[in-house]
Design an enzyme around this catalytic site. Structure first.
Site: not given
Ligand code: MTE
Ligand code: HPA
Ligand code: MOS
Length: 762
Positions: A304, A338, A433, A502, A705
């Site tokens: 990534r 990531f 990815t 992701a 993210e």
């Molecule tokens: N928001 C809160 N409040 N707590 C979390 O742990 N994780 C982040 C983001 N926002 C997180 C957060 C991360 S690393 C990701 S990948 C996404 O939320 C995952 O949730 P989504 O795929 O529903 O956006």
């Molecule tokens: N994003 C977050 N988490 C993951 C991914 C990615 O692209 N691939 C595997 N785990």
């Molecule tokens: Mo988020 S780093 O893809 O859990």
């Protein structure tokens, strides 16, 4: 709609791992972890510990019935160290006792002797010694070697970004229960229930159908529980397997900080070439990722980084190479973005360096090179770009020129305080990815009383995904949201889930929920059509009433449900969703890995106190491409949280390991995270409401993210403020920009803190 958890959160009624009522006879587990980063175990004496009060049993690698292996991408990580230890904090034994206190007391009596081996903490040193997790990868477009002679200006440099502690409010933990016929039920604080199930099956040598993993919610994950919740779940499961007793382990904060990996630190070299009219013609970057002692998710994170190495710019000639370097630190892991933010920092530093050397504003170069629709990323995908729209809208709303003038006037009038600003445009690819991971599942039941239950593979960790799933179901059925309940995430209801990560959780599981609800709805419509001598196409449900040809009928939702049931038509559906047209060929490093990209532009303004080196963020102003947001409060919350977390990474959070691989910043007294005083005084978020079709759920683009990367602007804003005080000051391109570094930038030479830990007494 408000986050459905807000009231129970406020009342303290929401259930986290530690709130699960304990079964009679529950035992408590505590890990004994290595105090040495690298070495050979010469003796492990457990007798004194085993004789301590309350101790039931102590487990080691020898007690593992299946494989002693938890590596997901590469099989290179033991659950419990058998012969060697590879990082400080690596679990070596597990004490199980009748109370947690007894287990903790007994852990102290374990005697471990290790013959030390050389410790590497620096990724460049690891790379030089050939210590790589996987072979390096290179992304290429155009021909950089041929392009350099065309460039009017060429700049080179080195950057370093540090790690970041996840600091989820709820520490990692697990609670495992024995069930009949050899089944083990695992309550885990994991983002990836299936990863826990799969790995437990491997370690215990039993089929996956003997492992039930259940997750109600997490008190934050931020990537830290995508892969690394597995260890605690498996340690408890191992004890339950042998003892047939419930076993609980909930980590103390310092254990969690010491034993788990963090965001990957990166070191990188860059070379950037520009034309006279500031087009970026060529860019080369080499990334050294500090993977830690085992692969964990590092190869995917590294990938990534490469996908995001040009951020939101079109560059015709790019060569980017990344090394995943094996060091003796706890395996670093997923963290919001990531690897993307680490890649984006380097191109932003390259642009900022070019601007500094040419006496320009970085924004002159940034704006000139923003992606346009049809431009090709180095990995072959063509952009469907909102980059210019976001930038222009930000300029229109916030007036970048005026901000700059005001700052210049302020700086001219203030000898002691200086302000700086930076624009940070972003582009983030949405999809795992690894193409095969892009799958979502949902199971929807309509009960005979008209209430609805939804199970998906999504794990709620504060990001509001359950609220969005509920909105999907209530919208498709056109019923009151109060009728819908989101059930816990459970591997017996939803199998083979991808982790909630992701930023794709709402898209993947939301689209599956939509499909399941649509399938049930279609059957219900057929029932109504048959009863009302109409066709299903002429039936609609609106606000809990069945309408025929636009006319309200005398069937309400409950009647519709009852009639469907009485005709023996199914009121349940399981659906599977996968986005179309994703593909990637890693042998060519070309393809179409992302369903879509999220764009945005932020403007960050900071003020530094030039006597003290302290600083604050005055404002972060953002135009963010949210598609058509399906939940404004949730999405704005995600933006605000991401921005503050990004600023923390870039300006204050300093993970320090000493040369022996011991974590020095191992508590909140030595690791500074943003608090209420250091959040920006103003965060102003505007959504670019695009009307274009996109692959997101209800066209509401992923938001988890991307906003973190606006935080990178704070680093460059601070640099600009320092330069306003001391234009000739020499500053290394390394983050975080702590107050010490600001002070050194104002008055002296840079010091690389990672070279310093020898000074810290053991
Ligand atoms: N928001 C809160 N409040 N707590 C979390 O742990 N994780 C982040 C983001 N926002 C997180 C957060 C991360 S690393 C990701 S990948 C996404 O939320 C995952 O949730 P989504 O795929 O529903 O956006
Ligand atoms: N994003 C977050 N988490 C993951 C991914 C990615 O692209 N691939 C595997 N785990
Ligand atoms: Mo988020 S780093 O893809 O859990």
């Amino acid at each position: 709609m408000k986050n459905i958890d807000s009231i129970t959160h406020l009342r303290g009624e929401s259930v986290y791992l530690d709130d699960i009522p304990l079964q009679h006879g529950t035992l408590y587990a505590v890990a004994f972890d290595s105090p040495i980063a690298h070495g050979r175990i010469s003796s492990l004496k457990l007798e004194a510990a085993a004789a301590m009060p309350g101790v039931v049993r102590i487990f080691t690698a020898a007690d593992i019935p299946g494989q002693n292996q938890i590596g997901g991408i590469v099989a290179d990580e033991e659950l419990l160290a058998s012969e060697q230890v590879h990082f400080c904090g690596m679990p070596v034994a597990l004490v199980v006792a009748t109370t947690e206190e007894h287990a903790r007391q007994a852990v102290k009596k374990i005697e471990l002797q290790i013959d030390p081996l050389p410790v590497i903490t620096d990724p460049r040193e690891a790379q030089a010694k050939g210590e790589l997790i996987v072979p390096p990868r290179t992304f290429r477009i155009g021909d950089t070697a041929g392009a350099w002679p065309e460039c009017a200006h060429i700049f080179e440099g080195r950057t370093d970004t540090n790690g970041q502690e996840h600091l989820y409010i709820e520490t990692q933990g697990a609670y495992t229960l024995p069930a009949e016929n050899g089944v083990i039920r695992i309550y885990s604080s994991t983002q990836g229930p299936t990863a826990v199930q799969r790995t437990a099956a491997r370690v215990l040598g039993i089929p996956m159908h003997c492992i039930e993993v259940d997750v109600t919610r997490l008190g934050g994950g931020f990537g830290g529980k995508e892969d690394q919740a597995t260890t605690w779940a498996l340690l408890c499961a191992l004890a339950t397997y042998h003892l047939r007793k419930p076993v609980k382990y909930s980590l103390h904060r310092m254990e969690d900080m010491r034993m788990t990996g963090k965001r990957h630190p990166y070191s990188a070299d860059f070379r950037i070439g520009l034309s006279d009219d500031l087009r970026i013609i060529a860019y080369e970057a080499t990334f050294y990722q500090n993977a830690g002692a085992a692969a964990d998710l590092s190869p995917a994170v590294m990938e990534r980084t490469l996908f995001h190495c040009t951020n939101t710019y079109f560059i015709p000639h790019v060569t980017a190479t990344a090394y995943s370097c094996r060091t003796h630190l706890p395996p670093n892991t997923a963290f919001r973005g990531f690897g993307g933010p680490q890649g984006m920092f380097v191109i932003e530093a390259a642009i900022a360096k070019a601007a500094e050397e040419l006496g320009l504003h970085a924004s002159d170069i940034q704006q000139r090179n923003l992606l346009r629709t049809g431009d090709e990323f180095p990995y072959g995908q063509k952009a469907d770009s909102e980059a210019h729209e976001c930038w222009q809208k930000a300029d229109e709303l916030f007036n970048i020129g005026k901000i700059r003038q005001d700052i210049a006037a302020f700086n001219a009038a203030n000898p002691v305080y200086k302000k700086g600003m930076a624009v940070m445009p972003i582009c983030f690819g949405i999809s795992f990815t690894k193409t095969l991971m892009n799958q979502g599942r949902a199971l929807v039941h309509v009960y005979t009383d008209g209430s609805i239950a939804v199970s998906t593979g999504a794990v709620e960790m504060g990001q509001g995904v359950n609220t969005k799933m509920l909105q999907v179901a209530s919208t498709v059925f056109s019923v009151n949201p109060g009728r819908v309940r989101i059930n816990s995430t459970n591997t017996y209801r939803i199998a083979n889930t991808s982790p909630s990560a992701a930023s794709a959780t709402a898209d993947l599981n939301g689209r599956a929920t939509e499909m399941a609800c649509q399938a049930i709805l279609q059957r219900m419509k057929t029932v109504a059509a048959n009863a009302m001598q109409a066709t299903a196409d002429n039936i609609a449900i609106s606000d809990e009433w069945v309408h025929v040809n636009g006319q309200r009928s005398d069937w309400d939702w409950n009647r519709l449900v009852a009639e469907t049931y009485s005709r023996r038509v199914s009121l349940s559906e399981h659906a599977h969703y996968t986005p179309a047209s994703l593909h990637y060929d890693a042998s060519k490093e070309k393809g179409h890995p992302f369903a879509y990209h999220v764009y945005g532009t932020s403007i960050t303004i900071v003020t530094i106190d030039c006597l003290r080196g302290t600083y604050g963020t005055d404002a972060v102003k953002v135009v963010h491409d949210a598609g058509k947001s399906m939940n404004l409060p949730v999405d704005i919350g995600q933006c605000e949280g991401g921005i503050v977390q990004g600023i923390g990474w870039m300006t204050m959070e300093e993970v320090v390991y000493d040369k022996e691989g011991r974590l020095r910043s191992n508590a909140l007294s030595t690791y500074k995270v943003p608090d209420i005083y250091s959040v920006p005084k103003e965060i102003d978020i505007h959504f670019l409401e695009t009307t274009k079709d996109n692959a997101a759920v209800f066209r509401s683009k992923a938001v988890g993210e991307p906003p973190l990367m606006y935080g990178i602007g704070a680093y460059f804003a601070l640099r600009n403020a320092i330069k306003a005080f001391n234009p000739s000051g020499h500053l290394a391109w390394d983050a975080p920009m702590t107050p010490e570094k600001v002070l050194l930038g104002l008055y002296g030479q840079p010091v690389n803190v990672s070279d310093q830990p020898d000074n810290i007494p053991a």
